[in-house]
Design an enzyme around this catalytic site. Structure first.
Site, PDB file in Angstrom:
ATOM      1  N   LYS A 228       0.835  -1.206   0.000  1.00 20.38           N
ATOM      2  CA  LYS A 228       0.000   0.000   0.000  1.00 20.38           C
ATOM      3  C   LYS A 228       0.874   1.263   0.000  1.00 20.38           C
ATOM      4  CE  LYS A 228      -0.671  -0.591   4.949  1.00 20.38           C
ATOM      5  NZ  LYS A 228      -1.379   0.033   6.029  1.00 20.38           N
TER       6      LYS A 228
ATOM      7  N   TYR B 132      13.544  31.114   4.912  1.00 27.81           N
ATOM      8  CA  TYR B 132      12.313  31.738   5.427  1.00 27.81           C
ATOM      9  C   TYR B 132      12.374  31.871   6.944  1.00 27.81           C
ATOM     10  CZ  TYR B 132       9.910  30.906   0.970  1.00 27.81           C
ATOM     11  OH  TYR B 132       9.530  30.901  -0.346  1.00 27.81           O
TER      12      TYR B 132
HETATM   13  C1  LIG Z   1      -3.807  -4.565   7.898  1.00 28.76           C
HETATM   14  C2  LIG Z   1      -2.325  -4.378   7.774  1.00 28.76           C
HETATM   15  N1  LIG Z   1      -1.534  -5.455   7.674  1.00 28.76           N
HETATM   16  C3  LIG Z   1      -0.190  -5.347   7.579  1.00 28.76           C
HETATM   17  C4  LIG Z   1       0.430  -4.111   7.571  1.00 28.76           C
HETATM   18  C5  LIG Z   1       1.943  -4.037   7.478  1.00 28.76           C
HETATM   19  O1  LIG Z   1       2.472  -3.485   8.639  1.00 28.76           O
HETATM   20  P1  LIG Z   1       4.062  -3.366   8.813  1.00 28.76           P
HETATM   21  O2  LIG Z   1       4.517  -2.353   7.841  1.00 28.76           O
HETATM   22  O3  LIG Z   1       4.241  -2.941  10.214  1.00 28.76           O
HETATM   23  O4  LIG Z   1       4.600  -4.718   8.530  1.00 28.76           O
HETATM   24  C6  LIG Z   1      -0.362  -2.964   7.690  1.00 28.76           C
HETATM   25  C7  LIG Z   1       0.271  -1.644   7.699  1.00 28.76           C
HETATM   26  O5  LIG Z   1      -0.063  -0.744   8.410  1.00 28.76           O
HETATM   27  C8  LIG Z   1      -1.775  -3.095   7.794  1.00 28.76           C
HETATM   28  O6  LIG Z   1      -2.566  -2.026   7.902  1.00 28.76           O
END
Ligand SMILES: Cc1ncc(COP(=O)(O)O)c(C=O)c1O
Length: 384
Positions: free
Chosen positions: A48, A276
């Site tokens: 993601k 700035y």
């Molecule tokens: C539902 C879910 N699974 C897995 C992960 C992966 O987490 P991490 O990056 O801590 O491994 C996330 C990330 O936030 C998540 O929201």
């Protein structure tokens, strides 16, 4: 260098000196190290937010080449983009859904997170109307209070799922809130709660859905009993440890470097303010260089007067406020020239600057640093 992830710029034309380099060799090694560590559990790399800044499509292509069992994304659009570019690996969209998105999931063969009975029934209804089976993973809330049915009232959801004719119940999952702490008591409670919800299947002598999953990066490292059938590594895949409290058990290395170049050199007189708000001035004459990166690229303004960069193998401080597109670096009385490489995240000889350093300077977490390097910064892929 292989390809560049930018729709309008070819590699030859990629003249913006500020860019991200992603080492596909390291990503491969990280993935394989995690897979070996959790075997026989399956692995769902989490891609993601533009694969934590590494570039969604190229990372997905690599994961498919490496035979990843599943891919996890957060939102429907990420899944559709991957399908439209030919990714065939199963994809779970982890986030909450709205009814009007369901046809999009079904059309693109994306696995749906059903986080309530109402949403599950909507999926069943729309799948029936479209005459297709919907792949679904049920989301159980074991202590995050984000999405999902509470573990203590999960039974109705699980029963409803069994009655659905158009739903293929492939998975059931939960998510940890605190698995990155040294004190794992909350995480252990969450694990107990998930087991409590899963007990439904044992009680009724029914097989559970084939993919039970709960472990993110910290849980992979700290809670082997939370692996179930599949794990969901995000940060660890990219070579970053989720917390300094966790000993480095799995050998991973950062896959991302962020680099730029000197575009300007100047001498600054004593007392003359920089940037700035005039927040920095020296009591003696210094040499300084300007580097074309700023908060408009995701180089957080909150790191002003705190961040350091690597230039010619040495660390130098960023002085004055970080602007939208530029920073100024104090090199005291050392030498530097236009076009010299500047490393914002990465290694040079024995020196390195990690995304954890930027997180500390910005008062945030490495996740936010990586996911905020925005699309104005071209990604260049090395290796493989
Ligand atoms: C539902 C879910 N699974 C897995 C992960 C992966 O987490 P991490 O990056 O801590 O491994 C996330 C990330 O936030 C998540 O929201």
């Amino acid at each position: 260098m292989s390809s560049i992830n930018h729709s309008t710029i070819s590699e030859e034309e990629a003249i913006r000196p500020t860019h991200v380099e992603v080492d596909l060799g390291r990503l491969t090694e990280n993935f394989q190290a995690i897979r070996r560590y959790v075997a026989p559990a399956k692995v769902m790399p989490i891609l993601k937010a533009n694969a934590y800044g590494h570039g969604l499509l190229r990372v997905a292509q690599l994961m498919e080449e490496l035979d990843a069992d599943y891919i996890g994304v957060a939102v429907l659009e990420e899944g559709i983009l991957l399908r439209e570019h030919g990714i065939q690996t199963p994809i779970l969209v982890l986030g909450g859904i709205l009814g009007n998105q369901i046809p999009g999931f079904l059309k693109h063969h994306l696995t749906i997170t059903a986080s309530s009975i109402e949403k599950l029934c909507q999926v069943e209804e729309i799948a029936a109307q479209m005459g297709v089976r919907a792949k679904v993973h049920l989301k159980i809330d074991t202590g995050m209070e984000r999405i999902g049915v509470h573990y203590y009232s999960a039974q109705n959801l699980l029963e409803t799922a069994l009655k659905c004719k158009w739903v293929e119940l492939e998975g059931i999952f939960s998510h940890f809130a605190n698995a990155d702490l040294a004190d794992l008591s909350d995480a252990r409670n969450q694990l107990e709660h998930f087991l409590e919800a899963l007990y439904f299947y044992e009680k009724h002598s029914l097989p559970p859905p084939p993919l039970r999953h709960m472990a993110n990066s910290p849980a992979i490292l700290q809670l082997p009993q939370a692996r179930f059938d599949m794990v969901r590594p995000g940060l660890l895949l990219y070579g970053v440890y989720p917390s300094t409290e966790i000993p480095p058990i799995v050998n991973v290395r950062p896959a991302l470097s962020w680099k730029s170049r000197v575009v300007y050199f100047k001498v600054i007189q004593p007392g003359h303010p920089v940037g700035y708000g005039s927040t920095w001035r020296s009591d003696h004459m210094i040499r300084a260089v300007t580097v074309p990166v700023g908060y408009g690229d995701g180089y957080f303004r909150s790191m002003s007067n705190k961040a350091r960069v690597l230039l010619r193998g040495k660390q130098y401080p960023v002085i004055g406020r970080i602007s939208m597109d530029q920073i100024v670096v104090n090199i005291e009385w050392d030498s530097a020239y236009n076009d010299d490489e500047v490393i914002l995240i990465g290694e040079s000889g024995s020196e390195s600057i990690a995304c954890e350093d930027l997180a500390e300077w910005a008062g945030t977490i490495p996740y936010e640093i990586l996911t905020n390097i925005n699309t104005r910064v071209p990604r260049i892929y090395l290796g493989r």
